[in-house]
Motif scaffolding. Structure first.
Motif, mmCIF file in Angstrom:
data_model
loop_
_atom_site.group_PDB
_atom_site.id
_atom_site.type_symbol
_atom_site.label_atom_id
_atom_site.label_comp_id
_atom_site.label_asym_id
_atom_site.label_seq_id
_atom_site.Cartn_x
_atom_site.Cartn_y
_atom_site.Cartn_z
ATOM 1 N N GLN A 1 0.838 -1.192 0.000
ATOM 2 C CA GLN A 1 0.000 0.000 0.000
ATOM 3 C C GLN A 1 0.870 1.238 0.000
ATOM 4 O OE1 GLN A 1 -3.570 0.172 -0.058
ATOM 5 N NE2 GLN A 1 -2.867 2.228 -0.644
ATOM 6 N N GLU A 2 0.869 1.987 -1.125
ATOM 7 C CA GLU A 2 1.610 3.246 -1.180
ATOM 8 C C GLU A 2 0.932 4.267 -0.266
ATOM 9 O OE1 GLU A 2 4.352 3.723 -2.555
ATOM 10 O OE2 GLU A 2 4.600 2.094 -3.985
ATOM 11 N N THR A 3 1.729 5.066 0.419
ATOM 12 C CA THR A 3 1.158 6.015 1.370
ATOM 13 C C THR A 3 1.354 7.473 0.960
ATOM 14 O OG1 THR A 3 3.203 5.966 2.659
ATOM 15 C CG2 THR A 3 1.464 4.419 3.287
ATOM 16 N N ALA A 4 2.229 7.754 0.013
ATOM 17 C CA ALA A 4 2.415 9.128 -0.455
ATOM 18 C C ALA A 4 1.387 9.429 -1.535
ATOM 19 C CB ALA A 4 3.822 9.322 -0.995
ATOM 20 N N LEU A 5 0.883 10.665 -1.542
ATOM 21 C CA LEU A 5 -0.191 11.030 -2.460
ATOM 22 C C LEU A 5 0.215 10.828 -3.917
ATOM 23 C CD1 LEU A 5 -2.970 12.255 -2.983
ATOM 24 C CD2 LEU A 5 -1.944 14.527 -2.785
ATOM 25 N N GLY A 6 1.409 11.311 -4.291
ATOM 26 C CA GLY A 6 1.855 11.181 -5.672
ATOM 27 C C GLY A 6 2.025 9.730 -6.083
ATOM 28 N N ASP A 7 2.665 8.945 -5.221
ATOM 29 C CA ASP A 7 2.862 7.530 -5.544
ATOM 30 C C ASP A 7 1.539 6.783 -5.598
ATOM 31 O OD1 ASP A 7 5.902 6.846 -5.585
ATOM 32 O OD2 ASP A 7 5.649 8.203 -3.902
ATOM 33 N N LEU A 8 0.600 7.178 -4.744
ATOM 34 C CA LEU A 8 -0.722 6.553 -4.784
ATOM 35 C C LEU A 8 -1.400 6.823 -6.123
ATOM 36 C CD1 LEU A 8 -2.961 5.037 -3.264
ATOM 37 C CD2 LEU A 8 -3.736 7.238 -2.366
ATOM 38 N N ALA A 9 -1.285 8.063 -6.615
ATOM 39 C CA ALA A 9 -1.882 8.398 -7.910
ATOM 40 C C ALA A 9 -1.219 7.617 -9.041
ATOM 41 C CB ALA A 9 -1.763 9.897 -8.168
ATOM 42 N N VAL A 10 0.100 7.489 -8.968
ATOM 43 C CA VAL A 10 0.816 6.732 -10.003
ATOM 44 C C VAL A 10 0.382 5.276 -9.995
ATOM 45 C CG1 VAL A 10 3.089 5.857 -10.655
ATOM 46 C CG2 VAL A 10 2.792 8.276 -10.100
ATOM 47 N N ARG A 11 0.246 4.696 -8.798
ATOM 48 C CA ARG A 11 -0.148 3.285 -8.712
ATOM 49 C C ARG A 11 -1.574 3.085 -9.211
ATOM 50 N NH1 ARG A 11 1.080 -1.490 -6.041
ATOM 51 N NH2 ARG A 11 2.991 -0.576 -5.257
ATOM 52 N N ALA B 1 3.628 12.247 -9.763
ATOM 53 C CA ALA B 1 2.510 12.415 -10.694
ATOM 54 C C ALA B 1 2.556 13.783 -11.367
ATOM 55 C CB ALA B 1 1.188 12.226 -9.954
ATOM 56 N N ALA B 2 3.755 14.330 -11.541
ATOM 57 C CA ALA B 2 3.891 15.660 -12.139
ATOM 58 C C ALA B 2 3.367 15.699 -13.564
ATOM 59 C CB ALA B 2 5.349 16.094 -12.112
ATOM 60 N N HIS B 3 3.319 14.555 -14.228
ATOM 61 C CA HIS B 3 2.842 14.515 -15.612
ATOM 62 C C HIS B 3 1.324 14.494 -15.691
ATOM 63 C CE1 HIS B 3 3.251 10.448 -14.055
ATOM 64 N NE2 HIS B 3 2.367 10.040 -14.936
ATOM 65 N N ARG B 4 0.651 14.408 -14.544
ATOM 66 C CA ARG B 4 -0.815 14.402 -14.533
ATOM 67 C C ARG B 4 -1.325 15.713 -13.929
ATOM 68 N NH1 ARG B 4 -3.574 9.699 -15.362
ATOM 69 N NH2 ARG B 4 -2.325 7.793 -15.556
ATOM 70 N N ASP B 5 -2.392 16.231 -14.473
ATOM 71 C CA ASP B 5 -2.974 17.427 -13.872
ATOM 72 C C ASP B 5 -3.980 17.019 -12.799
ATOM 73 O OD1 ASP B 5 -5.165 16.525 -15.286
ATOM 74 O OD2 ASP B 5 -4.966 17.997 -16.872
ATOM 75 N N ARG B 6 -4.507 18.020 -12.097
ATOM 76 C CA ARG B 6 -5.406 17.738 -10.975
ATOM 77 C C ARG B 6 -6.683 17.036 -11.443
ATOM 78 N NH1 ARG B 6 -6.139 23.333 -8.060
ATOM 79 N NH2 ARG B 6 -6.325 23.961 -10.252
ATOM 80 N N ALA B 7 -7.173 17.412 -12.616
ATOM 81 C CA ALA B 7 -8.398 16.776 -13.109
ATOM 82 C C ALA B 7 -8.176 15.281 -13.348
ATOM 83 C CB ALA B 7 -8.841 17.462 -14.401
ATOM 84 N N ASP C 1 -9.654 20.085 -6.537
ATOM 85 C CA ASP C 1 -8.754 21.001 -5.832
ATOM 86 C C ASP C 1 -7.852 20.203 -4.891
ATOM 87 O OD1 ASP C 1 -9.860 21.347 -2.824
ATOM 88 O OD2 ASP C 1 -11.527 21.082 -4.225
ATOM 89 N N PRO C 2 -6.615 20.658 -4.651
ATOM 90 C CA PRO C 2 -5.639 19.884 -3.870
ATOM 91 C C PRO C 2 -6.118 19.483 -2.491
ATOM 92 C CG PRO C 2 -4.557 21.712 -4.992
ATOM 93 C CD PRO C 2 -6.029 21.892 -5.191
ATOM 94 N N GLU C 3 -6.836 20.382 -1.821
ATOM 95 C CA GLU C 3 -7.285 20.063 -0.462
ATOM 96 C C GLU C 3 -8.244 18.879 -0.454
ATOM 97 O OE1 GLU C 3 -9.394 22.325 3.340
ATOM 98 O OE2 GLU C 3 -8.820 23.439 1.550
ATOM 99 N N ALA C 4 -9.176 18.841 -1.410
ATOM 100 C CA ALA C 4 -10.130 17.736 -1.480
ATOM 101 C C ALA C 4 -9.440 16.425 -1.853
ATOM 102 C CB ALA C 4 -11.210 18.064 -2.505
ATOM 103 N N LEU C 5 -8.472 16.502 -2.765
ATOM 104 C CA LEU C 5 -7.747 15.292 -3.159
ATOM 105 C C LEU C 5 -6.940 14.733 -1.990
ATOM 106 C CD1 LEU C 5 -6.497 16.368 -6.712
ATOM 107 C CD2 LEU C 5 -8.413 14.876 -6.152
ATOM 108 N N ALA C 6 -6.278 15.630 -1.230
ATOM 109 C CA ALA C 6 -5.509 15.176 -0.069
ATOM 110 C C ALA C 6 -6.417 14.561 0.980
ATOM 111 C CB ALA C 6 -4.722 16.347 0.518
ATOM 112 N N ALA C 7 -7.588 15.148 1.185
ATOM 113 C CA ALA C 7 -8.528 14.605 2.175
ATOM 114 C C ALA C 7 -9.025 13.228 1.749
ATOM 115 C CB ALA C 7 -9.696 15.571 2.345
#
Length: 469
Positions: A128-138, A151-157, A177-183
């Motif tokens: 289980q990845e725990t970092a936000l960027g790595d979670l998005a990549v996985r 996940a720098a190659h992906r936009d927020r949408a 928005d970043p706050e909602a994604l982090a939550a």
């Protein structure tokens, strides 16, 4: 792994990826420059970081022995891994011994280097990845494009769409928005943090005198991995050793300013062995070589081992900004990857031999490196090693054959003049509008990404002889 030029073609054709990378690197570049301009002694700090890193590498055997002794005295266990396969066996064995079917993983280049995810998956253990960027990549079944922002190659949408699809609890109306994604990520991970029995992390530094592992991060996910599970496994390269705690004063000032432009890293976690009633009950430190000893033996190339993982060199590199991280391979990206990966794996393969050439040698990476790694100098050195390795092949590559032919031609003035006359005649026949769009045969590689000007009808020597005779 393909050669860099071939691997970079999809990225060069992806305007969305290039736009996202340009925005991310420009923001990080600006923040780092402003942060580095604040302290009056920034250059002194850089020199101190260089000196500490160089001393640590020159006396690495002594510091590693001190580290092992200190970790053992603090209740931890040290494992030595000569390569990635041995590291995977050690970690997989420890996880199996704990009878865990799931492990938490904090973001770490070292874990990626040894391919731990695949090994644990084959052993029936979910990671289980725990970092936000790595979670998005996985979740996107993707590859990371930046060490600090995978996940720098992906936009927020795009990330929001991934979360809506993979996290039903986040809701179909999850905003981008970043706050909602982090939550949403925090809620997704909370239950997994509480039930996990084993966590695997890397380490930014290992303090030899106390046996302390140090992790710096911005999200706090690694700190959760260090405190909640019963068993903590840390995998770190032997080049992460620093002699004393006093040395950390220098690196903890250099790293955040060079990487994200922050004066301090939000989370600095350190732990030493085990403490009854507090934190993990078992601590295992896996020290990974995997080619580092070979790099250490190279008087020029060993400078790459001083890297503190700030990514400053990526954010100023014109090549990385256009290609992203994938063409450099799955682990070390950008200019530091171009000098570190070939040393860890050797320059014999075509893919590794191509990495030292993935640079304009502009020198911007050396200017911003907080520990003063002269990356262009190492790149030129590695290019020499690539050429030497090709000389030893029983069948020389086309480029080598061409160079030998040129050396033979230019070794005699009459041969040189004759070939020059004929070559000029053929080159002018190939030109259109004063430019040569495509050279024939093996020479065509030179015109894949550039045109050549047509040679003049008369060479300088011929003009000189005609006008000065």
């Amino acid at each position: 792994m393909p050669k860099f030029a071939a691997a970079a073609r999809p990225a060069l054709a992806d305007t969305g990826l290039r736009r996202a990378l340009r925005g991310t690197t420009a923001q990080l570049r600006g923040r780092a420059a402003a942060a580095a301009a604040e302290p009056a002694d920034w250059e002194d700090l850089r020199e101190a970081g260089r000196a500490i890193g160089e001393e640590a590498l020159l006396n690495l055997d002594v510091h590693l022995e001190d580290l092992e002794r200190a970790v053992t005295e603090a209740g931890g266990t040290v494992h030595w891994a000569a390569d990635a396969a041995e590291a995977r066996r050690v970690v997989t064995g420890l996880v199996r011994a704990s009878e865990a079917r799931e492990v938490l993983a904090a973001a770490s280049l070292t874990l990626r280097e040894i391919g731990l995810d695949g090994a644990l998956a084959r052993a029936g253990v979910a990671v289980q990845e725990t970092a936000l960027g790595d979670l998005a990549v996985r979740l996107g079944e993707d590859e990371p494009s930046h060490p600090l922002s995978p996940a720098a190659h992906r936009d927020r949408a795009g990330i929001a769409e991934l979360f809506r699809r993979a996290m039903p609890a986040a809701g179909a109306d999850l905003p981008d928005d970043p706050e909602a994604l982090a939550a949403a990520a925090r809620a997704h991970l909370r239950e997994r943090f509480l039930r996990a029995r084993v966590a695997v992390t890397g380490a930014n530094f290992l303090v030899a005198e106390t046996g302390t592992a140090v992790v710096v991060e911005s999200e706090g996910n690694a700190r959760m991995c260090l405190t909640l599970p019963e068993t903590l496994i840390c995998v770190a390269g032997i080049d992460k050793v620093v002699p004393t705690w006093d040395d950390m004063e220098v690196f903890l000032q250099l790293l955040p300013r060079a990487s994200t432009g922050d004066r301090m890293t939000p989370y600095v976690s350190s732990w030493t062995g085990v403490t009854p009633g507090d934190g993990p009950r078992a601590f295992h430190l896996v020290l990974l070589d995997n080619g580092r000893t070979r790099a250490l033996a190279d008087e020029v190339g060993r400078a790459a081992l001083r890297c503190v993982g700030c990514s400053a060199c990526l954010n100023v590199c014109p090549v990385y900004e256009r290609t992203g991280g994938r063409p450099y391979g799955p682990v070390h990206q950008g200019p530091i990857g171009a000098i570190l990966t070939p040393q860890l794996r050797g320059v014999e393969s075509a893919a590794m031999a191509s990495l030292p050439y993935a640079s304009t040698l502009c020198g911007a990476c050396a200017d911003v490196c907080p520990v003063k790694i002269d990356i262009p100098d190492v790149l030129v050195h590695l290019r020499g090693l690539v050429v030497d390795s090709r000389r030893r092949r029983p069948v020389p590559p086309p480029e080598m054959v061409l160079m030998r032919g040129l050396a033979w031609t230019m070794g005699d003035p009459r041969r040189h003049a004759a070939v020059l006359r004929r070559g000029t005649r053929w080159a002018r026949l190939l030109s259109r509008g004063g430019r040569i769009r495509r050279l024939p045969g093996l020479l065509g590689a030179w015109t894949e990404a550039r045109d050549l000007p047509a040679p003049p009808a008369e060479s300088f020597r011929a003009w000189w002889d005609r006008t000065r005779a």
